[in-house]
Design a protein around this motif. Structure first.
Motif, PDB file in Angstrom:
ATOM      1  N   LEU A   1      57.463  10.566  32.654  1.00 59.65           N
ATOM      2  CA  LEU A   1      56.321  10.379  33.401  1.00 59.65           C
ATOM      3  C   LEU A   1      55.614  10.422  32.156  1.00 59.65           C
ATOM      4  CD1 LEU A   1      57.359  11.712  36.301  1.00 59.65           C
ATOM      5  CD2 LEU A   1      57.054   9.989  35.905  1.00 59.65           C
ATOM      6  N   THR A   2      54.996  11.279  31.221  1.00 61.18           N
ATOM      7  CA  THR A   2      53.652  11.698  30.318  1.00 61.18           C
ATOM      8  C   THR A   2      53.833   9.953  30.070  1.00 61.18           C
ATOM      9  OG1 THR A   2      54.458  13.908  30.262  1.00 61.18           O
ATOM     10  CG2 THR A   2      52.821  12.951  28.677  1.00 61.18           C
ATOM     11  N   ALA A   3      55.019   9.593  29.507  1.00 63.12           N
ATOM     12  CA  ALA A   3      55.444   8.095  28.199  1.00 63.12           C
ATOM     13  C   ALA A   3      54.912   7.407  29.288  1.00 63.12           C
ATOM     14  CB  ALA A   3      56.597   8.849  28.206  1.00 63.12           C
ATOM     15  N   ALA A   4      55.102   7.167  30.325  1.00 61.13           N
ATOM     16  CA  ALA A   4      54.909   6.632  31.484  1.00 61.13           C
ATOM     17  C   ALA A   4      53.133   6.104  31.566  1.00 61.13           C
ATOM     18  CB  ALA A   4      55.083   6.356  32.663  1.00 61.13           C
ATOM     19  N   GLY A   5      52.783   6.983  31.737  1.00 65.42           N
ATOM     20  CA  GLY A   5      51.318   7.670  31.624  1.00 65.42           C
ATOM     21  C   GLY A   5      50.670   8.337  32.832  1.00 65.42           C
ATOM     22  N   PHE A   6      51.575   9.335  33.577  1.00 69.33           N
ATOM     23  CA  PHE A   6      50.801   9.823  34.558  1.00 69.33           C
ATOM     24  C   PHE A   6      50.436  11.268  33.848  1.00 69.33           C
ATOM     25  CE2 PHE A   6      54.085   7.620  36.423  1.00 69.33           C
ATOM     26  CZ  PHE A   6      54.131   7.553  38.291  1.00 69.33           C
ATOM     27  N   THR A   7      49.450  11.845  34.041  1.00 69.09           N
ATOM     28  CA  THR A   7      48.362  12.875  33.941  1.00 69.09           C
ATOM     29  C   THR A   7      49.122  13.761  34.998  1.00 69.09           C
ATOM     30  OG1 THR A   7      46.605  11.366  34.794  1.00 69.09           O
ATOM     31  CG2 THR A   7      46.590  13.575  34.542  1.00 69.09           C
TER      32      THR A   7
ATOM     33  N   ILE B   1      50.044  17.875  35.590  1.00 70.25           N
ATOM     34  CA  ILE B   1      49.538  19.218  36.126  1.00 70.25           C
ATOM     35  C   ILE B   1      50.345  20.126  35.958  1.00 70.25           C
ATOM     36  CG2 ILE B   1      48.150  20.573  37.684  1.00 70.25           C
ATOM     37  CD1 ILE B   1      47.497  17.604  39.121  1.00 70.25           C
ATOM     38  N   ASN B   2      49.836  21.062  35.083  1.00 74.33           N
ATOM     39  CA  ASN B   2      51.212  22.174  34.614  1.00 74.33           C
ATOM     40  C   ASN B   2      51.082  23.386  35.745  1.00 74.33           C
ATOM     41  OD1 ASN B   2      52.399  21.337  32.686  1.00 74.33           O
ATOM     42  ND2 ASN B   2      50.781  22.048  31.396  1.00 74.33           N
TER      43      ASN B   2
ATOM     44  N   LEU C   1      56.107  15.900  42.350  1.00 66.17           N
ATOM     45  CA  LEU C   1      56.034  16.748  42.512  1.00 66.17           C
ATOM     46  C   LEU C   1      57.429  17.637  42.000  1.00 66.17           C
ATOM     47  CD1 LEU C   1      54.600  18.611  45.982  1.00 66.17           C
ATOM     48  CD2 LEU C   1      53.493  18.518  43.424  1.00 66.17           C
ATOM     49  N   TRP C   2      57.560  18.472  40.917  1.00 68.01           N
ATOM     50  CA  TRP C   2      58.805  18.756  40.830  1.00 68.01           C
ATOM     51  C   TRP C   2      59.056  20.194  39.840  1.00 68.01           C
ATOM     52  CZ3 TRP C   2      56.277  16.195  37.524  1.00 68.01           C
ATOM     53  CH2 TRP C   2      56.677  15.608  36.159  1.00 68.01           C
ATOM     54  N   HIS C   3      60.090  21.020  40.002  1.00 74.46           N
ATOM     55  CA  HIS C   3      60.845  22.008  39.020  1.00 74.46           C
ATOM     56  C   HIS C   3      62.185  22.473  38.211  1.00 74.46           C
ATOM     57  CE1 HIS C   3      63.375  24.397  41.822  1.00 74.46           C
ATOM     58  NE2 HIS C   3      62.741  23.680  42.581  1.00 74.46           N
ATOM     59  N   ASN C   4      61.826  22.696  37.726  1.00 67.81           N
ATOM     60  CA  ASN C   4      63.075  22.077  36.070  1.00 67.81           C
ATOM     61  C   ASN C   4      63.603  24.408  36.457  1.00 67.81           C
ATOM     62  OD1 ASN C   4      65.542  21.632  34.888  1.00 67.81           O
ATOM     63  ND2 ASN C   4      64.347  22.322  33.039  1.00 67.81           N
ATOM     64  N   HIS C   5      63.013  24.911  36.335  1.00 69.01           N
ATOM     65  CA  HIS C   5      63.619  26.755  35.999  1.00 69.01           C
ATOM     66  C   HIS C   5      64.656  26.553  34.514  1.00 69.01           C
ATOM     67  CE1 HIS C   5      61.042  27.606  39.506  1.00 69.01           C
ATOM     68  NE2 HIS C   5      61.447  26.736  40.162  1.00 69.01           N
ATOM     69  N   GLY C   6      64.522  25.321  33.976  1.00 70.42           N
ATOM     70  CA  GLY C   6      65.476  25.120  33.388  1.00 70.42           C
ATOM     71  C   GLY C   6      66.842  25.261  32.638  1.00 70.42           C
ATOM     72  N   SER C   7      67.236  25.095  34.190  1.00 64.77           N
ATOM     73  CA  SER C   7      68.332  24.994  34.482  1.00 64.77           C
ATOM     74  C   SER C   7      69.431  23.119  35.489  1.00 64.77           C
ATOM     75  CB  SER C   7      69.172  25.708  35.561  1.00 64.77           C
ATOM     76  OG  SER C   7      68.586  25.590  36.526  1.00 64.77           O
ATOM     77  N   ALA C   8      70.277  23.372  35.710  1.00 61.01           N
ATOM     78  CA  ALA C   8      70.430  22.308  36.580  1.00 61.01           C
ATOM     79  C   ALA C   8      70.019  22.239  37.837  1.00 61.01           C
ATOM     80  CB  ALA C   8      72.161  22.214  36.582  1.00 61.01           C
ATOM     81  N   GLY C   9      69.259  23.804  38.150  1.00 59.99           N
ATOM     82  CA  GLY C   9      69.069  23.294  39.816  1.00 59.99           C
ATOM     83  C   GLY C   9      68.216  23.223  40.207  1.00 59.99           C
ATOM     84  N   GLY C  10      67.711  22.208  38.802  1.00 63.31           N
ATOM     85  CA  GLY C  10      66.224  21.487  39.320  1.00 63.31           C
ATOM     86  C   GLY C  10      66.096  21.537  40.707  1.00 63.31           C
TER      87      GLY C  10
ATOM     88  N   TYR D   1      55.445  21.131  38.153  1.00 68.39           N
ATOM     89  CA  TYR D   1      54.631  20.247  37.409  1.00 68.39           C
ATOM     90  C   TYR D   1      54.484  19.506  38.997  1.00 68.39           C
ATOM     91  CZ  TYR D   1      56.949  21.521  32.911  1.00 68.39           C
ATOM     92  OH  TYR D   1      57.595  22.218  31.303  1.00 68.39           O
ATOM     93  N   LEU D   2      53.291  18.319  38.205  1.00 62.00           N
ATOM     94  CA  LEU D   2      52.402  17.208  39.553  1.00 62.00           C
ATOM     95  C   LEU D   2      52.448  16.177  38.257  1.00 62.00           C
ATOM     96  CD1 LEU D   2      50.188  17.928  42.688  1.00 62.00           C
ATOM     97  CD2 LEU D   2      49.839  16.300  40.375  1.00 62.00           C
TER      98      LEU D   2
END
Length: 156
Positions: A70-76, A78-79, A93-102, A147-148
């Motif tokens: 999304l960053t490469a695609a031009g989205f802004t 927000i952390n 909106l998304w969360h990854n929490h460093g696992s497959a449970g994102g 992230y947003l």
């Protein structure tokens, strides 16, 4: 030119369509037994594909790869959106929490520190609720969104 409005409309139409389900196995818009499947991140990917020329990679990204895509695609980006963060329709909106449970969803209706979201939720729900628009708002802190992502101008 990328069109977040078209992506947003596709997401609403898909959430309201019959025969749409959640599957990580058949996540690439595969139809099996009359049901077309997405997982949470492929749902967002297909929404963006329907939005035109967003420069996103093929195959559909996974939640863990969304930040760079999304960053490469031009989205802004927000952390750590929190209680004071204002979101708007079409935000992702998304969360990854460093696992497959994102998990990831698109904002259907925004608010300050909360959102009513839509997307592919879980195969543990009845079919009609697996890919849907959530009935109510949830607080960012409840979900733990990390992230947003916002497309310039947002949904009109």
């Amino acid at each position: 030119m990328p069109d977040i409005n078209a992506a947003y409309r596709w997401a609403i139409d898909t959430c309201n369509a019959p025969g749409i389900g959640y599957s990580m196995t058949y996540r690439d818009q595969q139809t099996v037994g009359g049901i077309t499947y997405y997982d949470c991140s492929s749902f967002i990917w297909y929404a963006l594909v329907q939005g035109g020329s967003f420069p996103i990679p093929r195959p559909p990204f996974a939640t863990g790869g969304m930040l760079s895509a999304l960053t490469a695609a031009g989205f802004t980006i927000i952390n750590g959106p929190g209680a004071a963060t204002s979101c708007q329709p079409g935000d992702i909106l998304w969360h990854n929490h460093g696992s497959a449970g994102g998990h990831t969803e698109m904002v259907f209706a925004g608010g300050i520190g909360e959102a009513r979201t839509m997307g592919a939720h879980s195969s543990s729900y009845p079919l009609a609720d697996q890919v849907s628009i959530n009935a109510g708002y949830t607080q960012f802190a409840t979900i733990g969104w990390e992230y947003l992502a916002r497309w310039a101008g947002g949904v009109s």
